[in-house]
Motif scaffolding. Structure first.
Motif, PDB file in Angstrom:
ATOM      1  N   MET A  35      28.694  19.343  23.304  1.00  0.00           N
ATOM      2  CA  MET A  35      27.828  18.384  23.955  1.00  0.00           C
ATOM      3  C   MET A  35      26.416  18.434  23.380  1.00  0.00           C
ATOM      4  O   MET A  35      25.743  17.436  23.334  1.00  0.00           O
ATOM      5  N   LYS A  36      25.994  19.616  22.933  1.00  0.00           N
ATOM      6  CA  LYS A  36      24.639  19.721  22.413  1.00  0.00           C
ATOM      7  C   LYS A  36      24.508  19.163  20.993  1.00  0.00           C
ATOM      8  O   LYS A  36      23.411  19.016  20.493  1.00  0.00           O
ATOM      9  N   TYR A  37      25.631  18.841  20.367  1.00  0.00           N
ATOM     10  CA  TYR A  37      25.560  18.324  19.004  1.00  0.00           C
ATOM     11  C   TYR A  37      25.334  16.809  18.982  1.00  0.00           C
ATOM     12  O   TYR A  37      24.958  16.268  17.950  1.00  0.00           O
ATOM     13  N   ILE A  38      25.571  16.145  20.088  1.00  0.00           N
ATOM     14  CA  ILE A  38      25.417  14.693  20.131  1.00  0.00           C
ATOM     15  C   ILE A  38      23.966  14.272  19.884  1.00  0.00           C
ATOM     16  O   ILE A  38      23.723  13.371  19.073  1.00  0.00           O
ATOM     17  N   PRO A  39      22.955  14.888  20.530  1.00  0.00           N
ATOM     18  CA  PRO A  39      21.573  14.497  20.221  1.00  0.00           C
ATOM     19  C   PRO A  39      21.187  14.744  18.763  1.00  0.00           C
ATOM     20  O   PRO A  39      20.481  13.937  18.161  1.00  0.00           O
ATOM     21  N   VAL A  40      21.680  15.827  18.196  1.00  0.00           N
ATOM     22  CA  VAL A  40      21.378  16.116  16.788  1.00  0.00           C
ATOM     23  C   VAL A  40      22.029  15.065  15.894  1.00  0.00           C
ATOM     24  O   VAL A  40      21.412  14.577  14.936  1.00  0.00           O
ATOM     25  N   LEU A  41      23.258  14.688  16.230  1.00  0.00           N
ATOM     26  CA  LEU A  41      23.954  13.653  15.465  1.00  0.00           C
ATOM     27  C   LEU A  41      23.218  12.314  15.569  1.00  0.00           C
ATOM     28  O   LEU A  41      23.065  11.608  14.564  1.00  0.00           O
ATOM     29  N   LEU A  42      22.752  11.969  16.770  1.00  0.00           N
ATOM     30  CA  LEU A  42      21.985  10.732  16.933  1.00  0.00           C
ATOM     31  C   LEU A  42      20.702  10.763  16.102  1.00  0.00           C
ATOM     32  O   LEU A  42      20.320   9.755  15.494  1.00  0.00           O
ATOM     33  N   PHE A  43      20.038  11.910  16.099  1.00  0.00           N
ATOM     34  CA  PHE A  43      18.810  12.051  15.324  1.00  0.00           C
ATOM     35  C   PHE A  43      19.080  11.876  13.827  1.00  0.00           C
ATOM     36  O   PHE A  43      18.335  11.181  13.123  1.00  0.00           O
ATOM     37  N   VAL A  44      20.167  12.457  13.339  1.00  0.00           N
ATOM     38  CA  VAL A  44      20.516  12.343  11.916  1.00  0.00           C
ATOM     39  C   VAL A  44      20.899  10.905  11.574  1.00  0.00           C
ATOM     40  O   VAL A  44      20.495  10.373  10.528  1.00  0.00           O
TER      41      VAL A  44
END
Length: 68
Positions: A1-10
């Motif tokens: 779940m914490k990887y979704i914001p990082v993916l959105l940022f990338v």
């Protein structure tokens, strides 16, 4: 779940890079041809990713304080 914001940022950063790399042109009739959708989508993804990262950090801080 914490990887979704990082993916959105990338994804947002990639959209902005693609917008800058694609360039723009003016048609003979004076119309400007630019991929403005990439610009809006890039900033939206960066904003959502930042909000998600901040919400996660605040949640972790809140849980840490509640344990004490």
């Amino acid at each position: 779940m914490k990887y979704i914001p990082v993916l959105l940022f990338v994804i947002g950063a990639l959209c902005l890079v693609l917008f800058a790399a694609s360039g723009s042109e003016v048609a003979p009739n004076g119309q400007l041809h630019e991929p403005f959708a990439l610009l809006a989508l890039g900033w939206l993804c960066i904003a959502l990713g930042t909000c998600g990262l901040m919400a996660g950090a605040i949640g972790r801080l809140w849980r840490r304080i509640a344990r004490r």
